[in-house]
Design a protein around this motif. Structure first.
Motif, short mmCIF file in Angstrom:
data_model
loop_
_atom_site.label_atom_id
_atom_site.label_comp_id
_atom_site.label_asym_id
_atom_site.label_seq_id
_atom_site.Cartn_x
_atom_site.Cartn_y
_atom_site.Cartn_z
N LYS A 52 27.58 29.57 11.40
CA LYS A 52 28.34 28.60 12.18
C LYS A 52 27.47 27.39 12.48
O LYS A 52 26.25 27.42 12.29
CB LYS A 52 28.88 29.21 13.46
N PHE A 53 28.11 26.32 12.96
CA PHE A 53 27.41 25.08 13.26
C PHE A 53 27.54 24.77 14.73
O PHE A 53 28.64 24.73 15.28
CB PHE A 53 27.99 23.93 12.43
N ASN A 54 26.41 24.57 15.41
CA ASN A 54 26.39 24.20 16.82
C ASN A 54 26.38 22.67 16.89
O ASN A 54 25.39 22.03 16.54
CB ASN A 54 25.15 24.78 17.51
N VAL A 55 27.48 22.09 17.33
CA VAL A 55 27.65 20.64 17.32
C VAL A 55 26.72 19.96 18.30
O VAL A 55 26.12 18.93 17.99
CB VAL A 55 29.12 20.27 17.63
N LYS A 56 26.56 20.50 19.50
CA LYS A 56 25.72 19.87 20.52
C LYS A 56 24.26 19.80 20.10
O LYS A 56 23.60 18.79 20.29
CB LYS A 56 25.84 20.61 21.84
N LYS A 57 23.74 20.88 19.53
CA LYS A 57 22.33 20.92 19.13
C LYS A 57 22.11 20.45 17.70
O LYS A 57 20.97 20.31 17.28
CB LYS A 57 21.80 22.35 19.29
N LYS A 58 23.19 20.25 16.95
CA LYS A 58 23.13 19.88 15.53
C LYS A 58 22.26 20.87 14.74
O LYS A 58 21.32 20.51 14.05
CB LYS A 58 22.61 18.45 15.37
N TYR A 60 22.50 24.64 12.38
CA TYR A 60 23.23 25.71 11.71
C TYR A 60 22.67 27.04 12.20
O TYR A 60 21.46 27.26 12.16
CB TYR A 60 23.05 25.64 10.19
N GLU A 61 23.53 27.93 12.68
CA GLU A 61 23.12 29.26 13.13
C GLU A 61 23.62 30.27 12.11
O GLU A 61 24.82 30.50 12.00
CB GLU A 61 23.66 29.54 14.52
N THR A 73 18.84 36.27 13.01
CA THR A 73 19.52 34.99 13.14
C THR A 73 18.50 33.88 12.95
O THR A 73 17.44 33.90 13.55
CB THR A 73 20.18 34.85 14.52
N LYS A 75 18.05 29.59 12.89
CA LYS A 75 18.64 28.31 13.24
C LYS A 75 17.96 27.24 12.39
O LYS A 75 16.74 27.13 12.39
CB LYS A 75 18.43 28.01 14.73
N SER A 77 17.91 23.13 11.46
CA SER A 77 18.29 21.80 11.93
C SER A 77 19.07 21.06 10.86
O SER A 77 18.69 21.06 9.69
CB SER A 77 17.06 21.00 12.31
#
Length: 85
Positions: A52-58, A60-61, A73, A75, A77
């Motif tokens: 998934k993609f965390n929009v706030k932190k930009k 990819y998780e 997991t 993460k 950038s």
């Protein structure tokens, strides 16, 4: 005269906004496929579980199952394409 002024201001605003979007579009980013490729190249990668993609932190998780059987997991950038701790 007021109509001409408003039209001129509107055209200037459109021109400034379009240039701002063009500058933003030139920022290099990492694609989702490249992020998945980085995870799949890990030596202990076995199977992909979730991405998934965390929009706030930009960021990819990406969650995957490793060869030992546990879940990891990572993460990555979006801007740099490198792993974030």
């Amino acid at each position: 005269m007021k109509k001409i002024t408003y039209i001129a201001l509107t055209l200037i605003a459109i021109f400034i906004n379009s240039n701002a979007y063009a500058v933003e579009a030139k920022v290099p980013t990492t694609s989702f496929n490249k992020a998945l490729e980085n995870v799949k190249n890990k030596t202990n990668f076995a199977s992909l579980k979730n991405a998934k993609f965390n929009v706030k932190k930009k960021v990819y998780e990406i969650t995957y199952l490793n060869k030992e059987g546990s879940v990891d997991t990572i993460k990555i950038s979006k801007l740099t394409g490198k792993e974030v701790k």
